[in-house]
Design an enzyme around this catalytic site. Sequence first.
Site, PDB file in Angstrom:
ATOM      1  N   ARG A 141      -0.952   8.894   9.098  1.00  0.00           N
ATOM      2  CA  ARG A 141      -0.788   7.462   9.386  1.00  0.00           C
ATOM      3  C   ARG A 141      -0.382   6.689   8.133  1.00  0.00           C
ATOM      4  O   ARG A 141      -0.939   6.887   7.055  1.00  0.00           O
ATOM      5  CB  ARG A 141      -2.109   6.897   9.913  1.00  0.00           C
ATOM      6  CG  ARG A 141      -2.105   5.395  10.077  1.00  0.00           C
ATOM      7  CD  ARG A 141      -3.387   4.912  10.676  1.00  0.00           C
ATOM      8  NE  ARG A 141      -4.519   5.059   9.801  1.00  0.00           N
ATOM      9  CZ  ARG A 141      -4.887   4.182   8.868  1.00  0.00           C
ATOM     10  NH1 ARG A 141      -4.174   3.089   8.655  1.00  0.00           N
ATOM     11  NH2 ARG A 141      -5.954   4.406   8.134  1.00  0.00           N
TER      12      ARG A 141
ATOM     13  N   ARG B  70      -0.715   8.609   1.477  1.00  0.00           N
ATOM     14  CA  ARG B  70      -2.086   9.078   1.255  1.00  0.00           C
ATOM     15  C   ARG B  70      -2.243  10.591   1.206  1.00  0.00           C
ATOM     16  O   ARG B  70      -3.042  11.117   0.446  1.00  0.00           O
ATOM     17  CB  ARG B  70      -2.959   8.589   2.403  1.00  0.00           C
ATOM     18  CG  ARG B  70      -3.513   7.272   2.133  1.00  0.00           C
ATOM     19  CD  ARG B  70      -4.318   6.773   3.262  1.00  0.00           C
ATOM     20  NE  ARG B  70      -4.307   5.338   3.081  1.00  0.00           N
ATOM     21  CZ  ARG B  70      -4.757   4.478   3.953  1.00  0.00           C
ATOM     22  NH1 ARG B  70      -5.245   4.902   5.093  1.00  0.00           N
ATOM     23  NH2 ARG B  70      -4.726   3.205   3.685  1.00  0.00           N
TER      24      ARG B  70
ATOM     25  N   HIS C 147     -11.105   9.686   6.258  1.00  0.00           N
ATOM     26  CA  HIS C 147     -10.906   8.265   6.526  1.00  0.00           C
ATOM     27  C   HIS C 147     -10.449   7.977   7.959  1.00  0.00           C
ATOM     28  O   HIS C 147     -10.889   7.000   8.552  1.00  0.00           O
ATOM     29  CB  HIS C 147      -9.841   7.748   5.542  1.00  0.00           C
ATOM     30  CG  HIS C 147      -9.598   6.281   5.607  1.00  0.00           C
ATOM     31  ND1 HIS C 147     -10.589   5.352   5.388  1.00  0.00           N
ATOM     32  CD2 HIS C 147      -8.466   5.558   5.848  1.00  0.00           C
ATOM     33  CE1 HIS C 147     -10.077   4.119   5.488  1.00  0.00           C
ATOM     34  NE2 HIS C 147      -8.806   4.223   5.785  1.00  0.00           N
TER      35      HIS C 147
ATOM     36  N   HIS D 276      -8.599   9.527   2.612  1.00  0.00           N
ATOM     37  CA  HIS D 276      -8.221   8.399   1.757  1.00  0.00           C
ATOM     38  C   HIS D 276      -8.414   8.842   0.309  1.00  0.00           C
ATOM     39  O   HIS D 276      -9.458   9.391  -0.042  1.00  0.00           O
ATOM     40  CB  HIS D 276      -9.100   7.190   2.076  1.00  0.00           C
ATOM     41  CG  HIS D 276      -8.575   5.912   1.508  1.00  0.00           C
ATOM     42  ND1 HIS D 276      -8.543   5.667   0.152  1.00  0.00           N
ATOM     43  CD2 HIS D 276      -8.050   4.816   2.098  1.00  0.00           C
ATOM     44  CE1 HIS D 276      -8.012   4.469  -0.045  1.00  0.00           C
ATOM     45  NE2 HIS D 276      -7.708   3.930   1.117  1.00  0.00           N
TER      46      HIS D 276
ATOM     47  N   GLU E 247       0.846  -1.197   0.000  1.00  0.00           N
ATOM     48  CA  GLU E 247       0.000   0.000   0.000  1.00  0.00           C
ATOM     49  C   GLU E 247       0.878   1.243   0.000  1.00  0.00           C
ATOM     50  O   GLU E 247       2.104   1.142   0.155  1.00  0.00           O
ATOM     51  CB  GLU E 247      -0.943  -0.020   1.209  1.00  0.00           C
ATOM     52  CG  GLU E 247      -1.954  -1.164   1.120  1.00  0.00           C
ATOM     53  CD  GLU E 247      -2.906  -1.243   2.295  1.00  0.00           C
ATOM     54  OE1 GLU E 247      -3.072  -0.247   3.003  1.00  0.00           O
ATOM     55  OE2 GLU E 247      -3.477  -2.325   2.497  1.00  0.00           O
TER      56      GLU E 247
HETATM   57  C1  SIN Z   1      -7.387   0.652   2.573  1.00  0.00           C
HETATM   58  O1  SIN Z   1      -7.703  -0.515   2.413  1.00  0.00           O
HETATM   59  O2  SIN Z   1      -7.015   1.384   1.673  1.00  0.00           O
HETATM   60  C2  SIN Z   1      -7.485   1.225   3.974  1.00  0.00           C
HETATM   61  C3  SIN Z   1      -6.448   0.662   4.846  1.00  0.00           C
HETATM   62  C4  SIN Z   1      -6.067   1.624   5.944  1.00  0.00           C
HETATM   63  O3  SIN Z   1      -6.782   2.579   6.200  1.00  0.00           O
HETATM   64  O4  SIN Z   1      -4.987   1.449   6.506  1.00  0.00           O
END
Ligand code: SIN
Length: 515
Positions: free
Chosen positions: A376, A280, A341, A233, A117
Amino acid sequence: MKITTDYLILGSGIAGLTVAIKLAEQFPDRKVLVVTKSNEDESNTKYAQGGIAVVIDNVTDDFEKHINDTLLCGDGLCDRNIVEMVVKEGPKRLAELIQWGTQFDKTAEGTFDLGKEGGHSNNRVVHFKDQTGLEIERAILVKAHQGKNIEILDFHFAIDLMMRADVCHGAYVLDEKSNEIITIRSRFTVLATGGIGQVYQQTTNPKVATGDGIAMAIRAKAIIKDMEFIQFHPTALYAPNSVSTFLISEAVRGFGAHLKTKNGHRFMFDYDVRGELASRDIVSRSIETELKKSADNCVYLDCTHLDRIEFQKHFPTIYQNCLLEGFDVAKDWIPVIPTQHYLCGGVVVNRHGQTSIENLLACGECSRTGLHGANRLASNSLLEALVYAHQIFNYLSEMEVNLKETKVDFQDFFYRKGNLLASDFTKIIKEKLQNVMQQNAGIVRNDTDLKNTLKQLLAWKNECRKIEQEHSVTKDFLELKNCIEVSIPIVAYSLKRTQNRGSFFKEGKTINLQF
Ligand code: SIN
């Protein structure tokens, strides 16, 4: 009604239930009471798609890499000692969760299928398809129900902490079905009440995320911090006619999806060398900039070059949901927008999960541990919840629970029994609040709008105070009151902040260049 318990835990997501399970197992003769305001499984945990970031591939990954990714993402405001502790505890806490029956996806070779991610330099996210939170919540609820000394009171709304001389002795709780207020006296109280998403018009959080624990802590004069750091997000599905917001997990970009403008320009590399997998804050701000330039309503996530069968296998919920909204991810670009988010700040806790109030602890999204700093890192939140639940368990294991020694009686809750408040008031003000926060406390802020917003929030707070004197209040009203209570520091701290960091951006301020 009056209840006495050894441990009172407010919230039934991963953080609260993990504390409850551990205490109940260690002390079978002590009573653990979990209070939760909706169904027992309703919390932000259930909706977590991505997974848990944890270093378990010791060939390509190591603790130092995860620590550095977290520090970089937090833009210089993380507490390095806390980051080290959380990252290094990760594998042990994950093993426990697996032992409790949680399933995670494996590869054909039998190793964990590790996702990637934004902001991560390595694949390290353990997950269960795109339903990791749902699977965790399922498994920990099964485990919690096996504990004979755990009681879960669902549909019970915690109104306020029971305080005497700056010490917490439990909480006042509204039984949502009978409308009775219950006084719960407890030796220790743990806040695990989750986030504040419902303060915003567009959020990935469920309806229950109204900042209740943080609001109660503010009223009890606990120290709170970092409330200005709201994470947006980058990729929620843009579906203007839909009543709720659906998240397209960052793992989809980790799987190879591209962000594009409507003209097909893959714009993220204009902003960051990591492209779609920048952290993010950077991706959300870049989308916001693109949307301002083009005056479009959304940008697009292009998955059409990805293997349809593999996509469906990894992301069954996202695939189905997009289909329901009329998008076949194998053929169509998915329209997306940044959406509130996560709250990086909250009730300040030390490494044992202790707040500044005696006998009150906190973990999960409502707490501010120092792990996240200004932003975060993806999939670090479930990790933090697990680690801090364990820290709290360790701390409480050393503490006596004899309630008689505290010599504190039950105190009744002052509660006006007047006419029931008309629900229209709550609904109208909640909508106005969400609108003003969305407009003025979003991805890009400015001092003029923040000042006006603060004035309005303080006026609403006053109005709520008057209403409480004259009416029997409802759960909806109490939630609105909490939303106003937590919005005030979001806005006030935003006004005070003089430097842009991580998820915080105010027009006319400098970006942090020191880190
Ligand atoms: C996501 O699946 O993009 C969210 C995961 C997160 O907020 O850490």
